[in-house]
Design a protein around this motif. Structure first.
Motif, PDB file in Angstrom:
ATOM      1  N   ILE A 119       0.904  -1.180  -0.061  1.00  0.00           N
ATOM      2  CA  ILE A 119       0.062   0.066   0.028  1.00  0.00           C
ATOM      3  C   ILE A 119       0.842   1.310  -0.061  1.00  0.00           C
ATOM      4  O   ILE A 119       0.684   2.073  -0.821  1.00  0.00           O
ATOM      5  CB  ILE A 119      -1.050  -0.075   1.387  1.00  0.00           C
ATOM      6  N   VAL A 120       1.940   1.364   0.840  1.00  0.00           N
ATOM      7  CA  VAL A 120       2.429   2.587   1.060  1.00  0.00           C
ATOM      8  C   VAL A 120       3.614   2.822   0.117  1.00  0.00           C
ATOM      9  O   VAL A 120       3.949   4.088  -0.307  1.00  0.00           O
ATOM     10  CB  VAL A 120       3.381   2.615   2.343  1.00  0.00           C
ATOM     11  N   THR A 121       3.887   1.687  -0.770  1.00  0.00           N
ATOM     12  CA  THR A 121       5.015   1.975  -1.836  1.00  0.00           C
ATOM     13  C   THR A 121       4.511   1.918  -3.010  1.00  0.00           C
ATOM     14  O   THR A 121       5.186   2.547  -4.266  1.00  0.00           O
ATOM     15  CB  THR A 121       5.892   0.788  -1.724  1.00  0.00           C
ATOM     16  N   GLY A 122       3.153   1.340  -3.212  1.00  0.00           N
ATOM     17  CA  GLY A 122       2.845   1.359  -4.628  1.00  0.00           C
ATOM     18  C   GLY A 122       3.529   0.172  -5.536  1.00  0.00           C
ATOM     19  O   GLY A 122       3.698   0.106  -6.802  1.00  0.00           O
ATOM     20  N   LYS A 123       4.196  -0.966  -4.908  1.00  0.00           N
ATOM     21  CA  LYS A 123       4.840  -1.932  -5.362  1.00  0.00           C
ATOM     22  C   LYS A 123       4.536  -3.311  -5.128  1.00  0.00           C
ATOM     23  O   LYS A 123       3.921  -3.631  -4.128  1.00  0.00           O
ATOM     24  CB  LYS A 123       6.557  -1.704  -5.102  1.00  0.00           C
ATOM     25  N   PHE A 175      13.149   2.556  -0.367  1.00  0.00           N
ATOM     26  CA  PHE A 175      11.737   2.732  -0.868  1.00  0.00           C
ATOM     27  C   PHE A 175      11.058   3.849  -0.432  1.00  0.00           C
ATOM     28  O   PHE A 175      11.310   4.357   0.755  1.00  0.00           O
ATOM     29  CB  PHE A 175      10.882   1.587  -0.607  1.00  0.00           C
ATOM     30  N   LYS A 176      10.300   4.423  -1.268  1.00  0.00           N
ATOM     31  CA  LYS A 176       9.419   5.708  -0.741  1.00  0.00           C
ATOM     32  C   LYS A 176       8.134   5.282  -0.689  1.00  0.00           C
ATOM     33  O   LYS A 176       7.592   4.427  -0.944  1.00  0.00           O
ATOM     34  CB  LYS A 176       9.734   6.507  -2.091  1.00  0.00           C
ATOM     35  N   PHE A 177       7.454   6.273   0.064  1.00  0.00           N
ATOM     36  CA  PHE A 177       6.113   5.991   0.857  1.00  0.00           C
ATOM     37  C   PHE A 177       5.277   7.116   0.265  1.00  0.00           C
ATOM     38  O   PHE A 177       5.441   8.248   0.617  1.00  0.00           O
ATOM     39  CB  PHE A 177       6.166   5.836   2.405  1.00  0.00           C
ATOM     40  N   TYR A 178       4.128   6.968  -0.312  1.00  0.00           N
ATOM     41  CA  TYR A 178       3.160   7.988  -0.631  1.00  0.00           C
ATOM     42  C   TYR A 178       2.604   8.916   0.218  1.00  0.00           C
ATOM     43  O   TYR A 178       2.569  10.197   0.231  1.00  0.00           O
ATOM     44  CB  TYR A 178       2.100   7.250  -1.351  1.00  0.00           C
ATOM     45  N   PRO A 179       2.628   8.625   1.690  1.00  0.00           N
ATOM     46  CA  PRO A 179       2.490   9.385   2.438  1.00  0.00           C
ATOM     47  C   PRO A 179       3.429  10.602   2.860  1.00  0.00           C
ATOM     48  O   PRO A 179       3.193  11.958   2.904  1.00  0.00           O
ATOM     49  CB  PRO A 179       1.969   8.827   4.002  1.00  0.00           C
ATOM     50  N   HIS A 180       4.777  10.012   2.840  1.00  0.00           N
ATOM     51  CA  HIS A 180       5.727  10.995   3.008  1.00  0.00           C
ATOM     52  C   HIS A 180       5.949  11.977   1.480  1.00  0.00           C
ATOM     53  O   HIS A 180       6.226  13.128   1.551  1.00  0.00           O
ATOM     54  CB  HIS A 180       7.308  10.198   3.190  1.00  0.00           C
ATOM     55  N   LEU A 181       5.704  11.245   0.314  1.00  0.00           N
ATOM     56  CA  LEU A 181       5.689  12.217  -1.038  1.00  0.00           C
ATOM     57  C   LEU A 181       4.650  13.284  -0.746  1.00  0.00           C
ATOM     58  O   LEU A 181       5.066  14.371  -1.311  1.00  0.00           O
ATOM     59  CB  LEU A 181       5.534  11.095  -2.080  1.00  0.00           C
ATOM     60  N   LEU A 182       3.499  12.815  -0.221  1.00  0.00           N
ATOM     61  CA  LEU A 182       2.347  13.900  -0.252  1.00  0.00           C
ATOM     62  C   LEU A 182       2.667  15.131   0.784  1.00  0.00           C
ATOM     63  O   LEU A 182       2.445  16.414   0.781  1.00  0.00           O
ATOM     64  CB  LEU A 182       1.038  13.472   0.042  1.00  0.00           C
ATOM     65  N   MET A 183       3.533  14.512   1.900  1.00  0.00           N
ATOM     66  CA  MET A 183       3.882  15.459   2.953  1.00  0.00           C
ATOM     67  C   MET A 183       4.830  16.662   2.398  1.00  0.00           C
ATOM     68  O   MET A 183       4.741  17.629   2.598  1.00  0.00           O
ATOM     69  CB  MET A 183       4.378  14.951   4.007  1.00  0.00           C
ATOM     70  N   GLU A 184       5.718  15.979   1.276  1.00  0.00           N
ATOM     71  CA  GLU A 184       6.706  16.817   0.739  1.00  0.00           C
ATOM     72  C   GLU A 184       6.080  17.758  -0.115  1.00  0.00           C
ATOM     73  O   GLU A 184       6.532  18.768  -0.370  1.00  0.00           O
ATOM     74  CB  GLU A 184       7.953  15.797   0.135  1.00  0.00           C
ATOM     75  N   LYS A 185       4.960  17.597  -0.734  1.00  0.00           N
ATOM     76  CA  LYS A 185       4.313  18.408  -1.641  1.00  0.00           C
ATOM     77  C   LYS A 185       3.119  19.028  -1.150  1.00  0.00           C
ATOM     78  O   LYS A 185       2.162  19.767  -1.922  1.00  0.00           O
ATOM     79  CB  LYS A 185       3.714  17.386  -2.837  1.00  0.00           C
ATOM     80  N   THR A 194      -2.876   5.726  -7.109  1.00  0.00           N
ATOM     81  CA  THR A 194      -4.151   6.352  -7.003  1.00  0.00           C
ATOM     82  C   THR A 194      -4.412   7.648  -6.200  1.00  0.00           C
ATOM     83  O   THR A 194      -4.747   8.666  -6.849  1.00  0.00           O
ATOM     84  CB  THR A 194      -5.378   5.420  -6.691  1.00  0.00           C
ATOM     85  N   PHE A 195      -3.681   7.377  -5.290  1.00  0.00           N
ATOM     86  CA  PHE A 195      -3.850   8.633  -4.171  1.00  0.00           C
ATOM     87  C   PHE A 195      -2.898   9.837  -4.845  1.00  0.00           C
ATOM     88  O   PHE A 195      -3.207  11.068  -4.549  1.00  0.00           O
ATOM     89  CB  PHE A 195      -3.340   8.353  -2.795  1.00  0.00           C
ATOM     90  N   MET A 196      -1.788   9.526  -5.505  1.00  0.00           N
ATOM     91  CA  MET A 196      -0.853  10.509  -5.733  1.00  0.00           C
ATOM     92  C   MET A 196      -1.517  11.270  -7.084  1.00  0.00           C
ATOM     93  O   MET A 196      -1.559  12.506  -7.080  1.00  0.00           O
ATOM     94  CB  MET A 196       0.208   9.735  -6.348  1.00  0.00           C
ATOM     95  N   GLU A 197      -2.366  10.475  -7.951  1.00  0.00           N
ATOM     96  CA  GLU A 197      -3.127  11.172  -8.976  1.00  0.00           C
ATOM     97  C   GLU A 197      -4.147  11.898  -8.512  1.00  0.00           C
ATOM     98  O   GLU A 197      -4.418  12.985  -8.778  1.00  0.00           O
ATOM     99  CB  GLU A 197      -3.442   9.869  -9.898  1.00  0.00           C
ATOM    100  N   ILE A 198      -4.839  11.421  -7.405  1.00  0.00           N
ATOM    101  CA  ILE A 198      -6.128  12.159  -6.716  1.00  0.00           C
ATOM    102  C   ILE A 198      -5.721  13.576  -6.100  1.00  0.00           C
ATOM    103  O   ILE A 198      -6.228  14.540  -6.414  1.00  0.00           O
ATOM    104  CB  ILE A 198      -6.837  11.174  -5.768  1.00  0.00           C
ATOM    105  N   ALA A 199      -4.485  13.619  -5.716  1.00  0.00           N
ATOM    106  CA  ALA A 199      -3.952  14.505  -5.364  1.00  0.00           C
ATOM    107  C   ALA A 199      -3.425  15.728  -6.062  1.00  0.00           C
ATOM    108  O   ALA A 199      -2.757  16.609  -6.110  1.00  0.00           O
ATOM    109  CB  ALA A 199      -2.738  14.503  -4.196  1.00  0.00           C
TER     110      ALA A 199
END
Length: 509
Positions: A88-92, A111-121, A310-315
């Motif tokens: 879930i968190v990695t998308g892998k 590995f990168k995690f979508y919550p951390h990526l969204l926090m950076e953005k 999906t969450f990255m695209e929604i954001a």
């Protein structure tokens, strides 16, 4: 109009247009959607009303499904807490995650995690309860983000966590305000074991209402255990309902995508951690007012690696290049039900080492490697090391199955008893190949792989599965699977009957 008036009016028009554009830009910034991801710990899809359950009460989640979208074919990629949540968190895909393919790993820092990526953005990010885990990780925050679990309550039964998930979500909203969009992970620790024995009696439930799967004997012990489980599923639903009310109170619900799921099936023999339908078929419900059309049910196959992109695209961002799952935003926003994307007609599954309890002479904690493919009709599973015990060695008490009244009852069945088949279905060694017609046999009771008429079906499915796994770089399919046996186990041994730790092996202090 003289020149002076023209200049004056032009200036005013420019100011008005500029102010309008600034206001619009601010509005667009504020309109970035919020994301609330609610995930149960060990809840089968069939435990929610939208999937047909008739004795577990989940009104909050059922309402979201009625007003939103239910995925009929959502799967977790690897049916155990840590590896499923890692997807879930990695998308892998699980087999792409090195040590995080296993349960209780140290999450590789690459590995990168979508919550951390969204926090950076610019997103406000947080989680409560259970995020990614169990295991260890590097850095300040859990892969699910900064934790909000300080507010406690008094749970109604032993075994239920005292973390007040909904109150912690409310605190997160209060602390962060509405200046930026948020992405929050509400992860309950229920219905993970252990359970207070006979808590169902305090809740006024009746033994006759429990639904017993055909791979268990139908008796009061099993029924009572299932009802204790039901109590904790309802606890999850209650906190989802409270979280939705917090959004409504703040006027945030209309601009929030709400997604409901669970990491895998219920913590019972032959379900949790196993490559059978109930173990890896998960609930997935999405609600987004005005965006997702009410009451839709879709048949597209989606998997946990698809959630992060999906969450990255929604954001409003491109999925990170490291993500190998595929966004299903098109499915969410479609006006149709049934099959939306014809390419989403199957999913791949796998497992390596879950809990320890299976060793060779040198003490290595061996995996039980499986790769599988689930299509609309069939589940085909390749048990790559069938000489190994699938749920741990008997001398270790079949440790890969959580302790429970159901497990104890099954382990005490006499080999000469007619009910011994129930023990074998949960604990015995398995053939190298298994094939089930899920449409006719959703409980995976009749293995068709032993029948000559299905040899071609097995070959076709295995060829398709292995071709895709090779393309994804799966070490096991490429002949390098022993690497999974040698990743260190960072976990505790746990007594699920008492809730007590039984010591630590390989953990860092």
């Amino acid at each position: 109009m003289n020149f002076h008036d023209f200049i004056k009016n032009s200036f005013l028009l420019t100011v008005i247009l500029s102010t309008g554009m600034f206001t619009e830009a601010q509005s667009q910034k504020k309109q970035k959607p919020n994301i609330l991801f609610c995930i149960a710990d060990d809840a089968s899809a069939k435990s929610f009303g939208t999937y047909g359950d008739t004795f577990i009460n989940t009104p909050a989640i059922d309402k979201l499904a009625k007003d939103g979208l239910t995925f009929e074919n959502a799967y977790n990629c690897n049916p155990k807490c840590a590896p499923a949540r890692a997807c879930i968190v990695t998308g892998k895909y699980s087999w792409q995650l090195k040590a995080a393919t296993n349960h209780w790993p140290k999450f590789p820092s690459e590995f990168k995690f979508y919550p951390h990526l969204l926090m950076e953005k610019g997103y406000n990010v947080g989680f409560t309860g259970k995020g990614w885990g169990p295991g260890s990780y590097e850095g300040k925050y859990n892969p699910a983000g900064p934790e909000y679990s300080d507010i406690k309550n008094k749970p109604p039964h032993k075994g239920i966590s005292n973390v007040d998930y909904a109150a912690n979500f409310e605190k997160f909203l209060s602390d962060k305000g509405n200046d930026k969009p948020f992405c929050f992970w509400l992860g309950t620790k229920e219905p993970h074991r252990f359970y207070e024995l006979d808590s169902w009696k305090k809740e006024g439930k009746r033994l006759k209402d429990a639904l017993v799967p055909p791979f268990y004997p139908d008796n009061d012990v099993v029924r009572g255990d299932i009802l204790d489980y039901a109590v904790e599923v309802e606890w999850f639903d209650a906190h989802v309902g409270k979280a939705i009310k917090s959004l409504e109170k703040r006027g945030l619900l209309e601009n929030t995508l709400v997604v409901i799921s669970s990491d895998h099936g219920m913590p019972f023999p032959r379900v949790k951690g196993q490559i059978y339908e109930e173990g890896f078929h998960v609930p997935l419900i999405a609600y987004w007012k005005g965006k997702i059309i009410k009451g839709r049910r879709v048949e597209d196959f989606v998997s946990f690696p698809d959630i992060a992109p999906t969450f990255m695209e929604i954001a409003g961002f491109k999925p990170d290049e490291q993500m190998t799952g595929k966004s299903f935003v098109d499915v969410l926003l479609s006006k149709k039900s049934g099959q939306i994307d014809p390419t989403r007609d199957h999913t791949l599954l796998g497992k390596e080492r879950h809990d320890i309890g299976r060793s060779n002479e040198d003490g290595t904690d061996l995996s039980y490697p499986v790769r599988a493919i689930r299509t609309k009709t069939y589940l085909y599973a390749h048990n790559i090391q069938p000489e190994r015990w699938p749920v741990g060695n008997p001398e270790y008490g079949f440790r890969n199955v959580d302790g429970s009244p159901t497990k104890t009852f099954l382990m005490n069945i006499d080999p000469y008893d007619n009910d011994y088949r129930f023990f074998e279905m949960s604990f015995a060694k398995r053939p190298e190949e298994e094939l089930y017609n899920i449409q006719k046999d959703p409980h995976c009771m009749v293995n068709l792989a032993t029948l000559p008429a299905y040899r071609n079906t097995c070959k076709e499915l295995r060829d398709q599965m292995e071709k895709e796994l090779i393309a994804q770089g799966d070490p096991r399919t490429l002949g390098k699977g022993e690497v999974f046996d040698h990743y260190k186990y960072y976990g505790k041994q746990f007594n699920y009957d008492t809730g007590e730790s039984m010591g630590v092996k390989g953990a860092k202090h």
